[in-house]
Design an enzyme around this catalytic site. Structure first.
Site, PDB file in Angstrom:
ATOM      1  N   ASP A   1       0.831  -1.202   0.000  1.00  0.00           N
ATOM      2  CA  ASP A   1       0.000   0.000   0.000  1.00  0.00           C
ATOM      3  C   ASP A   1       0.868   1.255   0.000  1.00  0.00           C
ATOM      4  O   ASP A   1       1.739   1.429   0.864  1.00  0.00           O
ATOM      5  CB  ASP A   1      -0.897  -0.026   1.241  1.00  0.00           C
ATOM      6  CG  ASP A   1      -1.956   1.049   1.217  1.00  0.00           C
ATOM      7  OD1 ASP A   1      -2.840   0.994   0.354  1.00  0.00           O
ATOM      8  OD2 ASP A   1      -1.890   1.954   2.082  1.00  0.00           O
TER       9      ASP A   1
ATOM     10  N   GLU B   1       1.382  -0.583  -5.140  1.00  0.00           N
ATOM     11  CA  GLU B   1       0.151   0.190  -5.335  1.00  0.00           C
ATOM     12  C   GLU B   1       0.548   1.655  -5.247  1.00  0.00           C
ATOM     13  O   GLU B   1       0.513   2.272  -4.186  1.00  0.00           O
ATOM     14  CB  GLU B   1      -0.890  -0.178  -4.262  1.00  0.00           C
ATOM     15  CG  GLU B   1      -2.233   0.509  -4.459  1.00  0.00           C
ATOM     16  CD  GLU B   1      -2.414   1.744  -3.564  1.00  0.00           C
ATOM     17  OE1 GLU B   1      -3.416   2.456  -3.762  1.00  0.00           O
ATOM     18  OE2 GLU B   1      -1.563   1.989  -2.685  1.00  0.00           O
TER      19      GLU B   1
END
EC number: 2.4.99.16
Length: 684
Positions: A384, A413
């Site tokens: 993330d 990401e």
């Protein structure tokens, strides 16, 4: 460089060799270099390479490019995971020099007397060459040397055997003045690092029961989520990505639709990690136990799914890290710990980690957490927001983890600036999210994919039409045809793609004024009746399953470097192909990006890219409908978004029966006559 012959601009080389170039097992990796020498003597280039076991692989002879730019090209195909090394070597090729000179002299009419020195020198050269050729060819080489010295033969008979050794001595040349470029590194991952199909769902929504009649909501568990695994596997996905499965903080917990005040039944965002029950190495008690998770991972593996976990390096205010290591966070002027912000957005339920405070302690803890989950059978991590953490930290962590287990993969990401995304790929991230979600027109898709192919030595794209955070405008308003279009583009342009649950149900209601879902699953439970939707024909699952089936069956779709675009005269259509060099398998796709209107287009195909000469004709088989057409360079295509927004063709050199060419209408070579809704054919 060591030696006399210049060697420049060797590829693949990432940041001048600072980082390892990237490939996967079985991938054909192109190697090139610019090399030249003084005068007119012939030279050659080759790739010398070693595997992770340290064993030298057979050298690969390189060929000069067609543009007289002194660039040489070859390719290697690594066959094991790990760190490989390679170098380009240049050398003087005395046989080619000799052969070129003798051929020119004979063609000019010179006789044996004038070639006396050439004949003797050629014989000596072939005696040297005989040492390095395969044993079964040595007698042939030595016989050619004898023929050169045989004055009883006519000159053409004397030189013909030696001139006929060109192919043999190309593969096994005499090498002099050997020069080596600096050694470069190639890290080779398992094939899933490049070719994969991802599916994201929230386990807590599978089997969940919503609040009703005063009864509290009940989230799903790993046990209830087991029921969803066969459905995901039936769609052909091979990676099942789970959002964070850890305890969720209670302090500053967000309510539904990201509201600041949570109701008693609000489950909070999984990315607000940590509570009294534990942190990043702990499973949320509502999801089950460690044993339940292990059973879930094993059950997923049994149906062909590999579980990927989310690695989000942040903490809820009540995460154990906050109390035990307050120095790992940023303290504001008023003494409070800074929460995450992306102005004007605020994330009061999340504390970012400050990597400049006790970096050694943070590194040790994160490595411990990752290796804990690797020990639980997790080999894929979706990271993330990696672009908000130090690059040197990621470079250290990724390669430290791979030192323990080289099969571990990391997906970045990072929807951020292009240079940053490319930088994350260079330092070690296995795959990357991309801007595909916002590339909608054929021209910009073509340009963007061309950019990604150019970065294939270090950056592997993963195309997602949607995520829990992103519901792009074209899905909000494009209807089911647009969902089909984006699935075709994502799955067949990129070797890796993924969808977030609900895509197959055409979920498209946005939060007003935003590219986000209304009633976002990040903040609430969203149980779905998958079976009812499919039974009522309200599911895209069969279409997605067919796309993934086509992907698995065609090796051409497993690679990124082989993507080639073809011209089509309609700006609402995109045409591309992929060809597998080893098998010859070729896939040709024509896709409309217009979800509302029928579109016609005329192709101008790059025939060599498909394995044909410019004048040849061939048969295409539509893998979505079963129809067959006879095609050539110029073809007319009709796509109806409500019936079939794309053709996905496999390309075949010869028709196997006369009816296969029926797709060409009289007077219009290569006209595409699509199947009608009742199985009939439209007439032109």
């Amino acid at each position: 460089m060591t030696g006399r012959i210049p060697i420049e601009d060797v590829t693949p080389s990432v940041s001048c060799g600072r980082y390892a170039a990237r490939a996967v097992v079985g991938e054909l990796v192109p190697v090139s270099a610019r090399s030249y020498r003084e005068g007119h003597a012939a030279m050659g280039c080759q790739v010398a390479w070693r595997g992770p076991d340290g064993v030298q692989r057979p050298v690969v002879r390189m060929r000069p490019g067609p543009d007289f730019d002194d660039r040489w090209h070859g390719s290697i195909r690594p066959d094991a995971v790990g760190e490989w090394s390679f170098t380009v070597q240049a050398f003087d090729d005395p046989y080619l020099t000799w052969r070129d000179a003798v051929t020119k002299k004979v063609d000019a009419g010179q006789g044996a007397a004038e070639l006396a020195n050439d004949l003797v020198e050629g014989a000596e050269l072939l005696e040297t060459a005989a040492v390095d050729v395969p044993a079964q060819a040595r007698d042939r080489v030595r016989a050619a040397a004898v023929a050169l010295l045989d004055g009883q033969r006519d000159l053409p008979e004397r030189v013909a055997p030696a001139l006929g050794l060109a192919d043999l001595l190309w593969d096994h040349p005499v090498r002099a003045l050997l020069t080596s470029a600096p050694l470069l590194t190639l890290w080779v991952d398992r094939p899933r690092a490049l070719f994969s199909a991802w599916y994201e769902f929230f386990p807590r929504s599978e089997g969940a029961v919503l609040a009703e009649g005063g009864q509290p909501a009940r989230p799903g568990t790993f046990r209830t989520a087991l029921d969803r695994l066969p459905g995901v596997a039936a769609m052909g996905f091979d990676v099942l990505y789970l959002p964070p499965i850890h305890p969720i903080g209670r302090v500053n917990r967000k309510g539904r639709n990201n509201t600041l005040v949570a109701e008693p039944d609000d489950v909070g965002s999984p990315w607000a990690i940590g509570a009294a029950e534990g942190g990043h190495d702990t499973i949320h008690p509502d999801l089950g136990t460690a044993q339940d998770f292990q059973r879930f991972v094993a059950a997923a593996r049994e149906v062909g799914l590999e579980v990927a976990m989310d690695l989000a390096l942040q903490a809820a205010p009540d995460h154990p890290w906050v109390g035990e290591h307050p120095e790992w966070f940023t303290t504001r002027a008023d003494g409070s710990i800074a929460y995450a912000e992306n102005p004007p957005k605020k994330y009061q339920d999340i504390y970012p980690v400050n990597f400049d405070n006790d970096p050694a302690g943070i590194r040790a803890e994160v490595l411990r957490v990752v290796l804990h989950w690797v020990g639980q059978g997790v080999k894929v991590f979706r990271v993330d927001n990696p672009h908000t953490k130090p690059f040197d930290f990621w470079h250290w962590l990724i390669w430290e983890v791979k030192r323990h287990d080289p099969d571990v993969l990391f997906l970045a990401e990072a929807f951020t600036r292009p240079a940053v995304m490319h930088g994350l790929g260079k330092i070690g991230f296995t795959q990357s999210y991309t801007y595909f979600t916002w590339r909608t027109g054929p021209a910009e898709l073509r340009d963007y994919c061309t950019e990604l192919v150019a970065a294939a030595d270090y950056m592997r794209p993963n195309f997602w039409p949607n995520t829990p955070d992103i519901l792009p405008e074209h899905l909000q308003h494009g209807g089911p045809p647009m969902f089909k279009i984006r699935a075709v583009l994502a799955s067949l342009l990129s070797p890796s793609w993924g969808i977030y649950a609900g895509y197959e149900l055409f979920e498209h209601v946005p939060r007003p004024g935003a590219e986000e879902y209304l009633d976002n699953e990040k903040f609430e439970l969203r149980p779905r009746d998958w079976a009812a939707a499919e039974a009522q024909g309200r599911s895209l699952a069969p279409f997605i399953a067919r796309l993934n089936e086509i992907r698995r069956a065609n090796p051409a779709l497993h690679w990124l470097r082989n993507l080639r675009f073809h011209d089509i005269d309609n700006p609402a259509m995109l045409c591309w192909s992929k060809r597998d060099a080893e098998t010859g398998n070729t896939v040709l796709v024509v896709c409309s990006v217009d979800p509302g209107e029928v579109q016609w287009g005329n192709t101008v195909l790059d025939m060599p890219a498909l394995g044909f000469d410019w004048h040849e004709r061939f048969t295409v088989h539509d893998e979505l409908t079963g129809a067959r057409y006879g095609w050539g360079q110029h073809n007319t295509v009709r796509l109806d978004p409500h019936l079939q927004p794309a053709h996905v063709f496999t390309v075949h050199r010869h028709a196997t029966d006369p009816d296969q060419a029926a797709g060409s209408s009289a007077g219009t070579p290569g006209t595409d006559i699509p199947a009608g809704p009742e199985g009939t054919r439209w007439t032109s």
